[in-house]
Write a protein that holds these residues in place. Structure first.
Motif, PDB file in Angstrom:
ATOM      1  N   VAL A 238      19.589 -35.555 -19.003  1.00  0.00           N
ATOM      2  CA  VAL A 238      20.274 -34.927 -17.868  1.00  0.00           C
ATOM      3  C   VAL A 238      21.265 -35.914 -17.231  1.00  0.00           C
ATOM      4  CG1 VAL A 238      19.966 -33.870 -15.599  1.00  0.00           C
ATOM      5  CG2 VAL A 238      18.301 -33.407 -17.418  1.00  0.00           C
ATOM      6  N   THR A 239      22.525 -35.533 -17.221  1.00  0.00           N
ATOM      7  CA  THR A 239      23.556 -36.309 -16.533  1.00  0.00           C
ATOM      8  C   THR A 239      23.924 -35.589 -15.244  1.00  0.00           C
ATOM      9  OG1 THR A 239      24.437 -37.081 -18.657  1.00  0.00           O
ATOM     10  CG2 THR A 239      25.883 -37.286 -16.730  1.00  0.00           C
ATOM     11  N   PRO A 240      23.520 -36.156 -14.090  1.00  0.00           N
ATOM     12  CA  PRO A 240      23.819 -35.451 -12.829  1.00  0.00           C
ATOM     13  C   PRO A 240      25.324 -35.442 -12.553  1.00  0.00           C
ATOM     14  CG  PRO A 240      22.158 -37.180 -12.525  1.00  0.00           C
ATOM     15  CD  PRO A 240      22.792 -37.390 -13.869  1.00  0.00           C
ATOM     16  N   ARG A 241      25.788 -34.368 -11.952  1.00  0.00           N
ATOM     17  CA  ARG A 241      27.192 -34.328 -11.536  1.00  0.00           C
ATOM     18  C   ARG A 241      27.330 -35.011 -10.184  1.00  0.00           C
ATOM     19  NH1 ARG A 241      31.643 -30.069 -11.502  1.00  0.00           N
ATOM     20  NH2 ARG A 241      33.392 -31.381 -10.928  1.00  0.00           N
ATOM     21  N   GLY A 242      26.249 -34.999  -9.409  1.00  0.00           N
ATOM     22  CA  GLY A 242      26.282 -35.654  -8.105  1.00  0.00           C
ATOM     23  C   GLY A 242      26.092 -34.695  -6.935  1.00  0.00           C
ATOM     24  N   TYR A 243      25.781 -33.416  -7.224  1.00  0.00           N
ATOM     25  CA  TYR A 243      25.653 -32.433  -6.147  1.00  0.00           C
ATOM     26  C   TYR A 243      24.582 -32.807  -5.135  1.00  0.00           C
ATOM     27  CZ  TYR A 243      28.423 -29.178  -9.014  1.00  0.00           C
ATOM     28  OH  TYR A 243      29.401 -28.581  -9.732  1.00  0.00           O
ATOM     29  N   ARG A 244      23.523 -33.469  -5.619  1.00  0.00           N
ATOM     30  CA  ARG A 244      22.408 -33.756  -4.711  1.00  0.00           C
ATOM     31  C   ARG A 244      22.689 -34.958  -3.826  1.00  0.00           C
ATOM     32  NH1 ARG A 244      17.378 -34.650  -6.917  1.00  0.00           N
ATOM     33  NH2 ARG A 244      16.368 -33.629  -5.187  1.00  0.00           N
ATOM     34  N   ASP A 245      23.806 -35.644  -4.091  1.00  0.00           N
ATOM     35  CA  ASP A 245      24.120 -36.819  -3.280  1.00  0.00           C
ATOM     36  C   ASP A 245      24.987 -36.482  -2.069  1.00  0.00           C
ATOM     37  OD1 ASP A 245      22.853 -38.157  -5.355  1.00  0.00           O
ATOM     38  OD2 ASP A 245      24.737 -38.507  -6.426  1.00  0.00           O
TER      39      ASP A 245
ATOM     40  N   SER B  53      26.201 -17.871  -3.805  1.00  0.00           N
ATOM     41  CA  SER B  53      26.380 -18.869  -2.753  1.00  0.00           C
ATOM     42  C   SER B  53      27.770 -19.454  -2.927  1.00  0.00           C
ATOM     43  CB  SER B  53      25.301 -19.955  -2.817  1.00  0.00           C
ATOM     44  OG  SER B  53      25.585 -20.893  -3.819  1.00  0.00           O
ATOM     45  N   PRO B  54      28.397 -19.880  -1.827  1.00  0.00           N
ATOM     46  CA  PRO B  54      29.772 -20.380  -1.926  1.00  0.00           C
ATOM     47  C   PRO B  54      29.850 -21.776  -2.536  1.00  0.00           C
ATOM     48  CG  PRO B  54      29.000 -20.468   0.353  1.00  0.00           C
ATOM     49  CD  PRO B  54      27.913 -19.825  -0.441  1.00  0.00           C
ATOM     50  N   MET B  55      31.065 -22.223  -2.825  1.00  0.00           N
ATOM     51  CA  MET B  55      31.355 -23.599  -3.257  1.00  0.00           C
ATOM     52  C   MET B  55      30.728 -24.537  -2.231  1.00  0.00           C
ATOM     53  SD  MET B  55      33.851 -24.756  -5.661  1.00  0.00           S
ATOM     54  CE  MET B  55      35.302 -23.707  -5.537  1.00  0.00           C
ATOM     55  N   THR B  56      30.249 -25.689  -2.687  1.00  0.00           N
ATOM     56  CA  THR B  56      29.524 -26.727  -1.925  1.00  0.00           C
ATOM     57  C   THR B  56      28.059 -26.332  -1.656  1.00  0.00           C
ATOM     58  OG1 THR B  56      29.876 -26.134   0.422  1.00  0.00           O
ATOM     59  CG2 THR B  56      31.677 -27.337  -0.671  1.00  0.00           C
ATOM     60  N   TYR B  93      17.751 -28.761 -13.713  1.00  0.00           N
ATOM     61  CA  TYR B  93      16.643 -29.671 -14.050  1.00  0.00           C
ATOM     62  C   TYR B  93      16.288 -30.550 -12.849  1.00  0.00           C
ATOM     63  CZ  TYR B  93      16.661 -28.432 -18.999  1.00  0.00           C
ATOM     64  OH  TYR B  93      16.555 -27.750 -20.187  1.00  0.00           O
ATOM     65  N   GLU B  94      17.300 -31.057 -12.154  1.00  0.00           N
ATOM     66  CA  GLU B  94      17.046 -31.915 -10.994  1.00  0.00           C
ATOM     67  C   GLU B  94      16.316 -31.150  -9.881  1.00  0.00           C
ATOM     68  OE1 GLU B  94      21.430 -33.212 -10.798  1.00  0.00           O
ATOM     69  OE2 GLU B  94      20.355 -34.870  -9.880  1.00  0.00           O
ATOM     70  N   VAL B  95      16.791 -29.943  -9.601  1.00  0.00           N
ATOM     71  CA  VAL B  95      16.214 -29.150  -8.513  1.00  0.00           C
ATOM     72  C   VAL B  95      14.800 -28.687  -8.877  1.00  0.00           C
ATOM     73  CG1 VAL B  95      16.421 -26.924  -7.316  1.00  0.00           C
ATOM     74  CG2 VAL B  95      18.405 -28.449  -7.459  1.00  0.00           C
ATOM     75  N   ALA B  96      14.625 -28.251 -10.117  1.00  0.00           N
ATOM     76  CA  ALA B  96      13.287 -27.795 -10.537  1.00  0.00           C
ATOM     77  C   ALA B  96      12.288 -28.941 -10.460  1.00  0.00           C
ATOM     78  CB  ALA B  96      13.349 -27.224 -11.950  1.00  0.00           C
ATOM     79  N   GLU B  97      12.752 -30.144 -10.808  1.00  0.00           N
ATOM     80  CA  GLU B  97      11.886 -31.329 -10.701  1.00  0.00           C
ATOM     81  C   GLU B  97      11.506 -31.574  -9.237  1.00  0.00           C
ATOM     82  OE1 GLU B  97      13.790 -35.167 -11.184  1.00  0.00           O
ATOM     83  OE2 GLU B  97      12.085 -35.918 -12.336  1.00  0.00           O
ATOM     84  N   SER B  98      12.503 -31.536  -8.362  1.00  0.00           N
ATOM     85  CA  SER B  98      12.234 -31.842  -6.947  1.00  0.00           C
ATOM     86  C   SER B  98      11.380 -30.759  -6.293  1.00  0.00           C
ATOM     87  CB  SER B  98      13.546 -32.028  -6.179  1.00  0.00           C
ATOM     88  OG  SER B  98      14.154 -30.778  -5.967  1.00  0.00           O
ATOM     89  N   MET B  99      11.424 -29.533  -6.843  1.00  0.00           N
ATOM     90  CA  MET B  99      10.595 -28.446  -6.314  1.00  0.00           C
ATOM     91  C   MET B  99       9.237 -28.381  -7.029  1.00  0.00           C
ATOM     92  SD  MET B  99      13.515 -25.458  -5.997  1.00  0.00           S
ATOM     93  CE  MET B  99      12.452 -24.154  -5.348  1.00  0.00           C
ATOM     94  N   ASP B 100       9.020 -29.324  -7.931  1.00  0.00           N
ATOM     95  CA  ASP B 100       7.768 -29.393  -8.676  1.00  0.00           C
ATOM     96  C   ASP B 100       7.527 -28.091  -9.460  1.00  0.00           C
ATOM     97  OD1 ASP B 100       5.708 -30.958  -9.462  1.00  0.00           O
ATOM     98  OD2 ASP B 100       4.382 -30.486  -7.775  1.00  0.00           O
ATOM     99  N   ALA B 101       8.596 -27.545 -10.006  1.00  0.00           N
ATOM    100  CA  ALA B 101       8.533 -26.222 -10.651  1.00  0.00           C
ATOM    101  C   ALA B 101       8.693 -26.298 -12.171  1.00  0.00           C
ATOM    102  CB  ALA B 101       9.633 -25.328 -10.073  1.00  0.00           C
ATOM    103  N   LEU B 102       8.845 -27.518 -12.712  1.00  0.00           N
ATOM    104  CA  LEU B 102       9.144 -27.626 -14.145  1.00  0.00           C
ATOM    105  C   LEU B 102       8.051 -27.030 -15.032  1.00  0.00           C
ATOM    106  CD1 LEU B 102      10.744 -31.180 -14.174  1.00  0.00           C
ATOM    107  CD2 LEU B 102      11.869 -29.089 -14.959  1.00  0.00           C
ATOM    108  N   ALA B 103       6.803 -27.126 -14.569  1.00  0.00           N
ATOM    109  CA  ALA B 103       5.705 -26.605 -15.390  1.00  0.00           C
ATOM    110  C   ALA B 103       5.525 -25.104 -15.234  1.00  0.00           C
ATOM    111  CB  ALA B 103       4.407 -27.330 -15.038  1.00  0.00           C
ATOM    112  N   LYS B 104       6.184 -24.537 -14.225  1.00  0.00           N
ATOM    113  CA  LYS B 104       5.963 -23.114 -13.925  1.00  0.00           C
ATOM    114  C   LYS B 104       7.014 -22.194 -14.530  1.00  0.00           C
ATOM    115  CE  LYS B 104       4.309 -24.659  -9.431  1.00  0.00           C
ATOM    116  NZ  LYS B 104       4.870 -24.943  -8.115  1.00  0.00           N
ATOM    117  N   ILE B 105       8.122 -22.756 -14.953  1.00  0.00           N
ATOM    118  CA  ILE B 105       9.210 -21.918 -15.478  1.00  0.00           C
ATOM    119  C   ILE B 105       9.702 -22.487 -16.807  1.00  0.00           C
ATOM    120  CG2 ILE B 105       9.976 -21.190 -13.179  1.00  0.00           C
ATOM    121  CD1 ILE B 105      12.248 -23.217 -13.362  1.00  0.00           C
TER     122      ILE B 105
END
Lengths: 246, 246
Positions: A238-245, B53-56, B93-105
């Motif tokens: 996974v290469t982040p684009r940086g959205y979470r920063d 959802s909008p840009m940003t 992948y980043e968001v699913a990891e931070s939501m602890d959802a990787l094993a559920k979906i």
């Protein structure tokens, strides 16, 4: 005007073809291509006329495609992956020009999914950000030019997709490429190998740059080298684009 | 396990979608995306639930997609072009990891036609050989890094595809990029601009590198800079692979 479609069929399975590519093939009288790629589509368009030519006979293949179109047939010249990226679209323009056929036929380039995208998809998302694509085949490109491009891509911190990492005639090209990149890319950098994408025996392997030089690769592989931000999440590259920063 | 497809829908028209992307959308209960992209597919999958959802607000969009999947819905998160290249696959992948959802979906990345391919197709075949893709958006990337990548790509004689060449907030980024590249790329180098690829008002313009700095571009454009071999054939931008030289 007679249509000559240059069609990217994607990695090889029907589902990864575009709807437009499917339509172009259905509409065609003749399907022209490298034998291995024609075999991938033959069953589905069995009523068509086919013309194949082997590797190194790309010019002949394009000449035949142009000839068929000039004769009044609707033609699809098929390419694996995209029709532009390492594909036949450029050669069709060159050949049609040299045959003085540009005014007699209508060339339409139909894009397809290239391995940079399809290989990424099975590995995770290694190319989210700026990236470079380099082929290690030195059949048509001096090896020194390939070396220079690898170096510049790594210096620019591009994620890198490597096409044609090896073949029977050049089994050690990836190893050589890794030697060049070794001074720039740290050995723990996450990398990946996608093999037989969208075909029987599809596989994805995540490994470090340090392991890449001795990895088993062949002409059915596409290799991915992450950039300085690439990390491994749940076994995916996974290469982040940086959205979470932000 | 509940499926979360991250789907590249290609440039925007149905025909340039893959058969697999179409299947994923048909199979989904909810389609999530940036409003503009959802509008492109809404009519064809009208019976679905939609979330935009909008840009940003990319993180929010991914969180909602993961939430829907965890709740038991089949979800397609759509991206224009490819789902990996400047797309949402990495962020999922980043968001699913931070939501602890990787094993559920179960996340499945469905590749799509990126502008490097679809823009090339309407311009001819500018990316036949090794190439680099650089975005000029500095929303998530320091401008200095973008400059450095442009320089390395040009020094490596890569053909270059430039994404996000301008927007309202940064109308002069392409001009700035051309200033950086001007010391390396000669002004007569063939270049191209693809606009509104696969959509209403699609256009392709071939021009020289010298003309590029003052060309009219916006966020709907992809810019192509040829490599040292690129030439113009019948008004098309063509980068030979070298087949005719062997």
């Amino acid at each position: 005007m007679n249509k000559l479609y240059v069609v990217g069929i994607g990695p090889g399975n029907y589902d990864n073809m575009t709807i437009r590519a499917d339509k172009a093939l259905k509409e065609s009288d003749v399907i022209v291509g490298y034998g291995v790629y024609v075999d991938l589509v033959k069953d589905r368009y069995a009523e068509k006329e086919f013309f194949t030519s082997p590797m190194t006979k790309e010019v002949l293949r394009c000449e035949k495609a142009v000839e068929f179109a000039v004769e009044g047939k609707t033609v699809s010249l098929i390419c694996s992956g995209d029709s532009g990226i390492y594909g036949m679209a450029a050669l069709i323009y060159e050949v049609a020009e040299s045959m003085d056929a540009l005014a007699k036929i209508e060339i339409e380039v139909v894009p397809g999914i290239t391995s940079a995208s399809s290989g990424s998809a099975i590995l995770g998302a290694p190319l989210t950000h700026d990236f470079a694509v380099v082929s290690l085949s030195d059949r048509l490109t001096p090896w020194e030019k390939i070396e220079e491009r690898l170096r510049k891509a790594a210096e620019g911190d591009f994620a890198i997709a490597i096409y044609n990492p090896a073949s029977k005639g050049r089994p050690d090209h990836l190893k050589k490429a890794c030697e060049i990149l070794g001074g720039i890319i740290p050995s723990e950098r996450p990398c990946g190998i996608a093999r037989n994408i969208g075909r029987e025996g599809e596989s994805a392997r995540v490994l470090t740059f340090g392991e890449l030089a001795s990895a088993d690769v062949d002409m059915f592989c596409t290799v991915f080298i992450g950039n300085s931000s690439t990390r491994i999440i749940d076994g995916k590259l996974v290469t982040p684009r940086g959205y979470r920063d932000v």
